[in-house]
Design an enzyme around this catalytic site. Sequence first.
Site, PDB file in Angstrom:
ATOM      1  CD  GLU A  59      12.289 -24.655 -40.167  1.00 28.27           C
ATOM      2  OE1 GLU A  59      12.640 -24.084 -39.130  1.00 28.27           O
ATOM      3  OE2 GLU A  59      11.115 -24.617 -40.620  1.00 28.27           O
TER       4      GLU A  59
ATOM      5  CB  CYS B 299       8.095 -27.176 -30.214  1.00 29.32           C
ATOM      6  SG  CYS B 299       8.951 -26.845 -28.664  1.00 29.32           S
TER       7      CYS B 299
ATOM      8  CE  LYS C  66       8.531 -21.474 -32.998  1.00 26.86           C
ATOM      9  NZ  LYS C  66       8.089 -21.970 -34.305  1.00 26.86           N
TER      10      LYS C  66
ATOM     11  CG  PHE D 247      12.646 -30.712 -26.506  1.00 32.46           C
ATOM     12  CD1 PHE D 247      13.424 -29.937 -27.348  1.00 32.46           C
ATOM     13  CD2 PHE D 247      12.714 -30.465 -25.139  1.00 32.46           C
ATOM     14  CE1 PHE D 247      14.248 -28.934 -26.849  1.00 32.46           C
ATOM     15  CE2 PHE D 247      13.526 -29.469 -24.627  1.00 32.46           C
ATOM     16  CZ  PHE D 247      14.289 -28.702 -25.478  1.00 32.46           C
TER      17      PHE D 247
ATOM     18  CG  HIS E  67       9.946 -25.171 -35.537  1.00 31.75           C
ATOM     19  ND1 HIS E  67       8.746 -25.154 -34.860  1.00 31.75           N
ATOM     20  CD2 HIS E  67      10.891 -25.502 -34.612  1.00 31.75           C
ATOM     21  CE1 HIS E  67       8.963 -25.464 -33.577  1.00 31.75           C
ATOM     22  NE2 HIS E  67      10.258 -25.679 -33.413  1.00 31.75           N
TER      23      HIS E  67
ATOM     24  CG  HIS F  93       9.165 -21.846 -29.476  1.00 31.92           C
ATOM     25  ND1 HIS F  93       7.953 -22.471 -29.741  1.00 31.92           N
ATOM     26  CD2 HIS F  93      10.123 -22.775 -29.732  1.00 31.92           C
ATOM     27  CE1 HIS F  93       8.183 -23.715 -30.138  1.00 31.92           C
ATOM     28  NE2 HIS F  93       9.480 -23.918 -30.138  1.00 31.92           N
TER      29      HIS F  93
END
Lengths: 385, 399
Positions: B302, B158, B323, B387, B291, B328
């Site tokens: 985060e 991502c 998002k 990831f 994010h 996402h």
Amino acid sequence: MQHAIVITGIGAITPAGIGTQAFWDAVINGRQCFVESERFAPIGRLCAQVSGVDSALSDRRFRRAADISKYALVAIKETVADAGLDLAKLDPARIGLVMGITHGAINFTREFHAGFVKDGTAGASPMYFSDSVLNAPAGNVSIALNIKGPTHTVVGDSNAGFSALSYGLRLLEHGNVDVCFIGGAEELDAVTAGAYAKLNLRSPNDGGAEDIRPFAPDKNGFIIGEGACVLTLERMETAVKRGAKIYARIASADFFAQPQKAASLAPGFAGVDVLVSSGANGTRFDEFEATLLSTALSGAASMRLFCLKRLLGESFAPAGVMQTAAAALAINLSVTPPSSIAYPLPHELAVCGNTAVNAKVAVASGAGTKGSGYIVTLEAPRRDG
Amino acid sequence: MKRVVITGMGIVTGLGLGKDENLSGIIEGRDAVREITSFDTSVYKKTLGAEARGFKFPVRLKKIKTARYDRAAKLVLAAADEAFGEAAFKGGPPAHTIVVLGTTLGGMISGAAYHRELLAGKPGRHKHLYDYLACSQAADVSTEWGLTGQTFTVSNACASGANAIGFAFREIRSGRLDTALAGGFDTMCEFTYAGFNSLQAITRSRCSPFDKNRDGLALGEGAAVLVLEELAQAEKRGARALAEITGYGESSDAFHITRPEPTGEGAAAAIKEALAVAGIAPSDIDYINAHGTATIFNDAMEAAAIKRAFGAAAKTVPVSSVKAMIGHTLGGAGAAEAVISILALRSGILPPNINYTTPDPDCDLNIVDRPGQKASLKRIMSNSFGFGGANAVLVMQSY
């Protein structure tokens, strides 16, 4: 290049065996590593497969990982040891990793997909999914070695390994890292093998004998392979300062979307001793590479042509890294691998002779299915940079 | 070092095709998350996602025969068409322009269709294979615009889109190149839906980043690309600079293949690097585009990372995740959110973190909880994490 970048370590797991020595033995002995496929139908078709990875995998945390991750882990452990690096003594944020990938963990991808198609949500395995992502091999390697600097996966066709090399060079040139591991990894799979047969790229696509014959007039496709190869790259000054063994200096790594543009390299190519060609996998893409090479080598005298894929098959992403490793070893050991080609070459490659010389300059080249190519030039290291 | 400006942007998300539709969606705080229609959802309890509904491929493209291309290529080609159109190069973009795209899936819709045919006992059809590889779409862009510069496809989960932009930024900043097209894309694909569902990471209610009651992400689809140019070249040709990229930082957690490192150490390192490259202090940042996936672990990590890197400034700097509006978009997220951040920068309106109702002590940030809030924006940050422990952070400023 702004900084002299050198290769200080090599790690490989290939159809020739575990480790760089097995790889080089196959190269120097011209040993074709093709076997009748055991893992996927149709049984009996040739492939170049890796054996024994589980016994070579020292980090048991990854025993359930996809083969592609295991290959990458085995290869990087060897290159770290070969480079004489104690990673615990380095700043992990100053270590980089760039892995070239083509299909990724395709067995897990296929298993995960088949699971939910057949059995719905109950068949969707989270383990398969999390390790199927394209950056799983790089992620697993970063975890295994505590690499906290730039960690990238570059996806490409047969050029992916060269793309990873090119990308990693940038990290060193821009000063983002002090050491950068660049590599490629791929694993065999039935669906991939079938798809390339359907695309008429696997041998024998003409009904003839099953083989891989790069640049031959009667070439009829490739034999599919797998494996991983990882190189340790450092700036010359760093390597010299720590007294590292230096295989070769990377003089240039150039990308070409048009093979005729390789003429820009010709003036510097007079002294090329060894050409480790992709053989563009024994398919119609040979023509791109033949033009690329004949253009770049127009000023060269004579050199030994060596086609690695004739021995180890088309492994896609790791192929370019394996070729670069072979070129580096040829320089380091001052040998020219025997030509693996016993048939007439096209006239574009007439410059390729069969004279053995002590290799000082070696070139690795490749052409991919997406219509582009790379030429990487290695030279014997000069300590003055 | 050279200065790097953005002279063109293109975007397709669940909020619409193009910058205008996306900007109006951001200003209104429009929620593009709906029941998914891209695939048969009958086996799932509830399927929420932000699809690019009503997307129409721009017909003026000439070289790419759209019928045989994956939806991924169509999305990214549409975004590139908008970006190159805005950059307004005389005679088209320079041939040496490099193309750097981030993706996690590439043409997975095609690959999955091929495999489904095999599973059904049919021979898989050729047409599904041509555009499957994740490197295909960058090659498609080069083909359509006749570009001969290097192409890279970055797949760092991502963070891919932000990494792609960061790579291009460094190339131009160092003087090695003068022009790049960089961004990211991903499609709404059952493969990823089933995957995140198996990880129990998908929301069953609504996507609400940083909210105490958040219960997971909503997938989205989209593509976004930016034309990056060296400032002097852009000025010489009279191009309009939309914004300047001044900082980029990246790191790896080396922790777990799917879970973020909970203290935020790795993400904070990327934030600090981006600030250092930009030569600014945390207090100089006027807005953080987070994010913010709305998973329990990501958002807490985060928030910890922002507090680590920003110190006291973390209490006041406005933060939001878009998002909740666009889902996402995975490999497209870093790029779509960079474009949205620049739209915010230029409009002076903060993108809202919709669906935020209940503060979470673990995410005690200054969340932009209402749409339409005006702010004086000079410098902004966009975070992307993925990831494999991938962290990428961009700093952009008005020009």
